[in-house]
Design an enzyme around this catalytic site. Structure first.
Site, PDB file in Angstrom:
ATOM      1  CB  ALA A  66      -7.291   3.109  10.450  1.00 42.34           C
ATOM      2  N   GLY A 112      -6.896  -1.432   7.767  1.00 39.98           N
ATOM      3  CA  GLY A 112      -8.287  -1.677   8.125  1.00 39.98           C
ATOM      4  C   GLY A 112      -9.159  -2.015   6.937  1.00 39.98           C
ATOM      5  CD  GLU A 115      -6.925  -5.085  10.350  1.00 41.05           C
ATOM      6  OE1 GLU A 115      -6.428  -5.682  11.325  1.00 41.05           O
ATOM      7  OE2 GLU A 115      -7.027  -3.844  10.301  1.00 41.05           O
ATOM      8  CD  GLU A 135      -2.322  -2.563   9.763  1.00 39.34           C
ATOM      9  OE1 GLU A 135      -3.555  -2.581   9.672  1.00 39.34           O
ATOM     10  OE2 GLU A 135      -1.562  -3.228   9.016  1.00 39.34           O
TER      11      GLU A 135
END
Length: 258
Positions: A66, A112, A115, A135
């Site tokens: 992200a 992300g 993901e 994370e």
């Protein structure tokens, strides 16, 4: 449609989506997530498109995570809204789409990015790819479905280890644990993804959509019922008639998505 952060190209029945933020290692900011929703919504609604291959621009990263600068600006309420919006409009949206999506992982797929790859139905990785959910090094946990999809793909014990240590896996390790389907040389990445998708596109489109829905329901309370319903609905299609007729006539079926 033109995008600021994506490149799209349709070749025959395959739509190629490239996340085009190479200078940022293709990090997922809010604008990119919004464009991904638009691009996938259009692809799922377009009868000329049979499936999607998604990759990252350049050689270094599929998606390195992200956009940390955006995350840093969020408060608790903003974080919840961002996560829910991303789940609904991108990650769950891709996973539950009516067409197959293949992630071609060319380099880092972190946070992300991993993901996003896990939301796709099939993953092909370059030999130089590295994947992980780091994370916890930021004091966070995965927020785009990572704890759920990783556990389903590689099992609870290994998911605990990978998330709690924040360690990365090599492509070969990811293959061993079932996180990716294939590992290939960098130059073979897109050709391998194309070969897989082209094979899928020879199958009945409505059957493919029904299979995606049923597989996604695996482990749910209604999983078997979803399978039975999908199986039953396929019997009402012209493609089922064509498929069985072609089998009996010893020829290749000509499916029309009807």
């Amino acid at each position: 449609m033109s995008y600021q952060n994506l490149l799209t190209e349709q070749k025959q029945r395959i739509l190629y989506i490239t996340i085009n933020r190479e200078s940022k290692l293709n990090a997922l900011n809010a604008a990119t997530l919004s464009e991904l929703h638009v691009a996938f919504a259009a692809a799922f609604a377009d009868d000329s498109i049979g499936g999607v291959i998604i990759t990252g621009g350049g050689q270094k990263a599929f998606v390195a995570g992200a956009d940390i600068s955006e995350l840093n600006a969020l408060d608790k309420a903003g974080a919840e809204q961002m996560a829910r919006n991303a789940h609904d409009k991108v990650f769950n949206f891709i996973e539950n789409g009516n067409k197959p999506v293949i992630a071609a992982i060319n380099g880092f797929a972190l946070g992300g990015g991993l993901e996003l790859a896990m939301a796709c139905h099939i993953r092909v990785a370059s030999e130089n790819a590295k994947v992980g959910l780091p994370e916890l090094t930021l004091g966070l946990i995965p927020g785009y479905g990572g704890t759920q999809r990783l556990t389903k793909l590689i099992g609870k014990g290994k998911a605990f280890e990978m998330i709690l240590t924040a360690d990365m896996m090599t492509a070969e390790q990811a293959l061993y644990f079932g996180l990716v389907n294939h590992v290939v040389e960098p130059g073979d990445l897109l050709p391998k993804a194309e070969d897989l998708l082209q094979k899928i596109l020879t199958r009945a489109p409505l059957g493919v959509a029904a299979a995606i829905k049923a597989i996604n329901a695996a482990g749910n309370a209604d999983g078997f019922e979803t399978e039975i319903n999908g199986f039953t609905q396929c019997f009402a299609t012209e493609d089922r008639v064509e498929g069985t007729k072609a089998f009996l006539e010893k020829r290749k079926p000509q499916f029309r998505g009807k």
